[in-house]
Design a protein around this motif. Structure first.
Motif, PDB file in Angstrom:
ATOM      1  N   CYS A 110       0.848  -1.199   0.000  1.00  0.00           N
ATOM      2  CA  CYS A 110       0.000   0.000   0.000  1.00  0.00           C
ATOM      3  C   CYS A 110       0.885   1.250   0.000  1.00  0.00           C
ATOM      4  O   CYS A 110       1.710   1.415   0.893  1.00  0.00           O
ATOM      5  CB  CYS A 110      -0.906  -0.015   1.230  1.00  0.00           C
ATOM      6  N   THR A 149       0.255   4.157   0.755  1.00  0.00           N
ATOM      7  CA  THR A 149      -0.036   5.096   1.840  1.00  0.00           C
ATOM      8  C   THR A 149       0.509   4.618   3.170  1.00  0.00           C
ATOM      9  O   THR A 149       1.220   5.350   3.853  1.00  0.00           O
ATOM     10  CB  THR A 149      -1.549   5.318   1.956  1.00  0.00           C
ATOM     11  N   CYS A 150       0.182   3.386   3.556  1.00  0.00           N
ATOM     12  CA  CYS A 150       0.562   2.936   4.899  1.00  0.00           C
ATOM     13  C   CYS A 150       1.591   1.817   4.873  1.00  0.00           C
ATOM     14  O   CYS A 150       2.132   1.463   5.900  1.00  0.00           O
ATOM     15  CB  CYS A 150      -0.673   2.513   5.685  1.00  0.00           C
ATOM     16  N   VAL A 203       1.363  -1.450   4.150  1.00  0.00           N
ATOM     17  CA  VAL A 203       1.028  -2.831   4.465  1.00  0.00           C
ATOM     18  C   VAL A 203       0.926  -3.645   3.180  1.00  0.00           C
ATOM     19  O   VAL A 203       0.745  -3.092   2.097  1.00  0.00           O
ATOM     20  CB  VAL A 203      -0.302  -2.940   5.262  1.00  0.00           C
ATOM     21  N   CYS A 261      -4.717  -0.448   0.458  1.00  0.00           N
ATOM     22  CA  CYS A 261      -5.285  -1.493   1.282  1.00  0.00           C
ATOM     23  C   CYS A 261      -6.735  -1.197   1.615  1.00  0.00           C
ATOM     24  O   CYS A 261      -7.495  -2.080   1.973  1.00  0.00           O
ATOM     25  CB  CYS A 261      -4.467  -1.668   2.557  1.00  0.00           C
ATOM     26  N   CYS A 283      -6.973   4.750   2.689  1.00  0.00           N
ATOM     27  CA  CYS A 283      -5.626   4.993   2.187  1.00  0.00           C
ATOM     28  C   CYS A 283      -5.670   5.588   0.783  1.00  0.00           C
ATOM     29  O   CYS A 283      -4.865   6.435   0.432  1.00  0.00           O
ATOM     30  CB  CYS A 283      -4.825   3.693   2.190  1.00  0.00           C
TER      31      CYS A 283
END
Ligand SMILES: [Zn+2]
Length: 59
Positions: A6, A8-9, A11, A25, A29
């Motif tokens: 992902c 953005t984060c 994961v 995800c 996000c």
């Protein structure tokens, strides 16, 4: 199975048709990333030439 990260984060996200937010995800996000884009666009200063009209007048 393809797994992406992902943006953005960070994961791991399974790349599958059911995940309509891929490569993100989640919807959250995805929206965060879009928001970052908008903010970045907003941050670009407008190319306005310096207003030297007054200086010319005072000379
Ligand atoms: Zn995420």
């Amino acid at each position: 199975m393809t797994v992406v990260v992902c943006p953005t984060c960070g994961v791991d996200v399974e790349w599958k048709p059911e995940n309509r937010f891929r490569p993100f995800c989640s919807e959250r996000c995805k929206n965060v990333d879009l928001g970052a884009w908008a903010t970045e666009r907003y941050a670009i200063p407008e190319a306005t030439p310096p207003d030297d009209q007054e200086d010319t007048e005072t000379l």
